[in-house]
Design an enzyme around this catalytic site. Structure first.
Site, PDB file in Angstrom:
ATOM      1  CB  CYS A   1      -0.950   0.006   1.194  1.00  0.00           C
ATOM      2  SG  CYS A   1      -2.152  -1.319   1.096  1.00  0.00           S
TER       3      CYS A   1
ATOM      4  CG  ASN B   1      -6.627  -0.749   0.914  1.00  0.00           C
ATOM      5  OD1 ASN B   1      -5.966  -0.287  -0.010  1.00  0.00           O
ATOM      6  ND2 ASN B   1      -6.081  -1.221   2.014  1.00  0.00           N
TER       7      ASN B   1
ATOM      8  CG  HIS C   1      -3.122   3.567   2.011  1.00  0.00           C
ATOM      9  ND1 HIS C   1      -3.577   3.145   0.785  1.00  0.00           N
ATOM     10  CD2 HIS C   1      -3.152   2.478   2.825  1.00  0.00           C
ATOM     11  CE1 HIS C   1      -3.865   1.851   0.853  1.00  0.00           C
ATOM     12  NE2 HIS C   1      -3.630   1.429   2.080  1.00  0.00           N
TER      13      HIS C   1
HETATM   14  O1  UT7 Z   1      -3.814  -1.088   3.575  1.00  0.00           O
HETATM   15  C1  UT7 Z   1      -2.881  -1.946   4.129  1.00  0.00           C
HETATM   16  C2  UT7 Z   1      -2.918  -1.934   5.586  1.00  0.00           C
HETATM   17  N1  UT7 Z   1      -4.132  -2.543   6.091  1.00  0.00           N
HETATM   18  C3  UT7 Z   1      -4.810  -1.928   7.036  1.00  0.00           C
HETATM   19  O2  UT7 Z   1      -4.458  -0.851   7.427  1.00  0.00           O
HETATM   20  C4  UT7 Z   1      -5.982  -2.661   7.638  1.00  0.00           C
HETATM   21  C5  UT7 Z   1      -5.923  -2.557   9.134  1.00  0.00           C
HETATM   22  N2  UT7 Z   1      -6.956  -3.312   9.821  1.00  0.00           N
HETATM   23  C6  UT7 Z   1      -8.267  -2.935   9.798  1.00  0.00           C
HETATM   24  O3  UT7 Z   1      -8.625  -2.010   9.124  1.00  0.00           O
HETATM   25  C7  UT7 Z   1      -9.216  -3.652  10.713  1.00  0.00           C
HETATM   26  O4  UT7 Z   1      -8.474  -4.461  11.607  1.00  0.00           O
HETATM   27  C8  UT7 Z   1     -10.277  -4.526   9.983  1.00  0.00           C
HETATM   28  C9  UT7 Z   1     -11.250  -3.643   9.251  1.00  0.00           C
HETATM   29  C10 UT7 Z   1      -9.583  -5.480   9.039  1.00  0.00           C
HETATM   30  C11 UT7 Z   1     -11.063  -5.328  11.019  1.00  0.00           C
HETATM   31  O5  UT7 Z   1     -11.649  -4.456  11.959  1.00  0.00           O
HETATM   32  P1  UT7 Z   1     -11.470  -4.709  13.511  1.00  0.00           P
HETATM   33  O6  UT7 Z   1     -12.206  -3.652  14.190  1.00  0.00           O
HETATM   34  O7  UT7 Z   1      -9.997  -4.815  13.811  1.00  0.00           O
HETATM   35  O8  UT7 Z   1     -12.199  -6.089  13.718  1.00  0.00           O
HETATM   36  P2  UT7 Z   1     -11.632  -7.443  14.355  1.00  0.00           P
HETATM   37  O9  UT7 Z   1     -10.792  -8.156  13.355  1.00  0.00           O
HETATM   38  O10 UT7 Z   1     -11.058  -7.168  15.699  1.00  0.00           O
HETATM   39  O11 UT7 Z   1     -12.974  -8.236  14.549  1.00  0.00           O
HETATM   40  C12 UT7 Z   1     -13.949  -7.832  15.530  1.00  0.00           C
HETATM   41  C13 UT7 Z   1     -15.143  -8.763  15.423  1.00  0.00           C
HETATM   42  C14 UT7 Z   1     -14.770 -10.218  15.398  1.00  0.00           C
HETATM   43  O12 UT7 Z   1     -15.792 -10.947  16.072  1.00  0.00           O
HETATM   44  P3  UT7 Z   1     -15.586 -11.484  17.573  1.00  0.00           P
HETATM   45  O13 UT7 Z   1     -14.401 -12.374  17.507  1.00  0.00           O
HETATM   46  O14 UT7 Z   1     -15.375 -10.272  18.398  1.00  0.00           O
HETATM   47  O15 UT7 Z   1     -16.871 -12.183  17.829  1.00  0.00           O
HETATM   48  C15 UT7 Z   1     -14.798 -10.577  13.957  1.00  0.00           C
HETATM   49  O16 UT7 Z   1     -15.050 -11.932  13.720  1.00  0.00           O
HETATM   50  O17 UT7 Z   1     -15.822  -8.489  14.190  1.00  0.00           O
HETATM   51  C16 UT7 Z   1     -15.955  -9.711  13.460  1.00  0.00           C
HETATM   52  N3  UT7 Z   1     -15.846  -9.416  12.038  1.00  0.00           N
HETATM   53  C17 UT7 Z   1     -16.917  -9.092  11.285  1.00  0.00           C
HETATM   54  N4  UT7 Z   1     -18.212  -8.958  11.584  1.00  0.00           N
HETATM   55  C18 UT7 Z   1     -19.036  -8.603  10.585  1.00  0.00           C
HETATM   56  C19 UT7 Z   1     -14.741  -9.390  11.254  1.00  0.00           C
HETATM   57  N5  UT7 Z   1     -15.078  -9.062   9.996  1.00  0.00           N
HETATM   58  C20 UT7 Z   1     -16.423  -8.878   9.995  1.00  0.00           C
HETATM   59  C21 UT7 Z   1     -17.334  -8.513   8.998  1.00  0.00           C
HETATM   60  N6  UT7 Z   1     -18.628  -8.397   9.336  1.00  0.00           N
HETATM   61  N7  UT7 Z   1     -16.949  -8.283   7.724  1.00  0.00           N
END
Ligand code: UT7
Length: 328
Positions: free
Chosen positions: A115, A285, A255
């Protein structure tokens, strides 16, 4: 003679027609519009359909750019194609693009910094202008992320989209162009965001396919933690280094990975929301495409002399910032 800077003299982009909405994703994985919008800021993203690769999007973007600038492809000296999803492992997509647009006098190479690729590309492309080696350098940033996304993995498929942008760099002696850049990397972050197979370490096999190793893998939370601090810090660092207050900055061009990371960066730099380019809700993204897509969409609002701070964070880990004075 006054110092030669590499100025952006034209910008253009291409996004595919097909719009993949949050609603449609609700029918593909267990997710919902509210979760995606509140956690990422994304509403929809573009998907390149058909038998087409990243170079096809680049061809549209660059042909439009050449027309805007009123020059022929034969005048291009160098093409730096920043991409994580080249058409194929080799030849380089820069070579493929040169052939498609008729840039018969150009040499070129692909640059892969995930990225942060477009920032790395702008910084390296500028060197060829500043040294006087070249007069016209194309920096292309684009990805067909849908080619490596697992549409069964709700943690990643909601984030990424396809798109491509390009800028032309030319010499400027009036003080406009790329003024400074800070580029960083930390290879210990590699395992958190990668495509495990398809390279020399894990060539394609039945096993790698069965294990979904040709798809993008991301440990979202770990990447988020690094991204949110490092992208904000490096943007603040380049402002301090160049004695720029938040009032001096006309535009922050971040970004587009996650709206929450963008907000953290703008508030760390004290930059008001109306001066921050954000289009993540429309495109998600697009990896190497995000920053040129922003410049393209905001082009009509930019004024000669505007101070732009570009900032990115991505797989590698790679991150950086760049201070640019808009030239037209
Ligand atoms: O561009 C290159 C660099 N990349 C980035 O900068 C991305 C950085 N990371 C992020 O933007 C975020 O970590 C994500 C958007 C990928 C994920 O968001 P998050 O707030 O960190 O969610 P999480 O992975 O901690 O998941 C929280 C909960 C989980 O459920 P439990 O375990 O708490 O029950 C996930 O299973 O949300 C759940 N979850 C979803 N729920 C509904 C994960 N994806 C989804 C989804 N829909 N699509």
């Amino acid at each position: 003679m006054s110092k030669v800077h590499a100025a952006i003299t034209a910008v253009n982009a291409f996004v595919p027609e097909y719009i993949l909405t949050n609603k449609e994703l609700e029918g593909m994985v267990e997710t919902n519009d509210e979760w995606i919008t509140s956690r990422t800021g994304i509403k929809e993203r573009r998907i390149l359909k058909g038998d087409l690769g990243t170079s096809d999007m680049a061809t549209h973007a660059v042909n439009g750019l050449l027309e805007k600038r009123g020059i022929s492809a034969t005048e291009i000296d160098l093409i730096i194609f920043c991409t994580t999803t080249p058409d194929m492992v080799f030849p380089a997509s820069a070579n493929i693009l040169a052939h498609k647009i008729g840039a018969v006098n150009a040499w070129g190479y692909d640059l892969n910094a995930a990225c942060s690729g477009f920032l790395y590309g702008l910084a390296t492309g500028s060197q060829f202008i500043e040294t006087g080696k070249h007069q016209k350098v194309l920096v292309v940033g684009g990805d067909k992320m849908s080619s490596i996304i697992n549409y069964k993995d709700r943690k990643s498929c909601i984030i990424f989209g396809d798109g491509c942008g390009a800028v032309l760099l030319e010499p400027n002696t009036e003080g406009f162009g790329v003024i400074d850049s800070i580029l960083k990397s930390d290879g210990s972050g590699g395992p958190y965001l990668c495509q495990k197979a398809g390279g020399s370490l894990r060539p394609a096999s039945h096993e790698t396919v069965d294990n979904d190793e040709h798809f993008l893998f991301q440990e979202g939370q770990a990447v988020f933690k690094f991204a949110v601090t490092n992208m904000a810090d490096v943007a603040a660092e380049i402002m301090e280094k160049n004695d720029l207050s938040s009032d001096d900055v006309d535009w922050l061009v971040p970004h587009q990975a996650n709206k929450r990371i963008i907000d953290a960066t703008s508030s760390r730099c004290g930059i008001a929301p109306e001066k921050v380019m954000i289009n993540i809700e429309k495109y998600g993204n697009t990896t190497n495409g995000t920053i040129p897509l922003c410049l393209w969409e905001w082009e009509s609002k930019l004024k000669k002399g505007d101070n732009l701070i570009l900032a990115a964070f991505g797989g590698g880990f790679t991150w950086g910032s760049l201070y640019l004075k808009w030239a037209y």
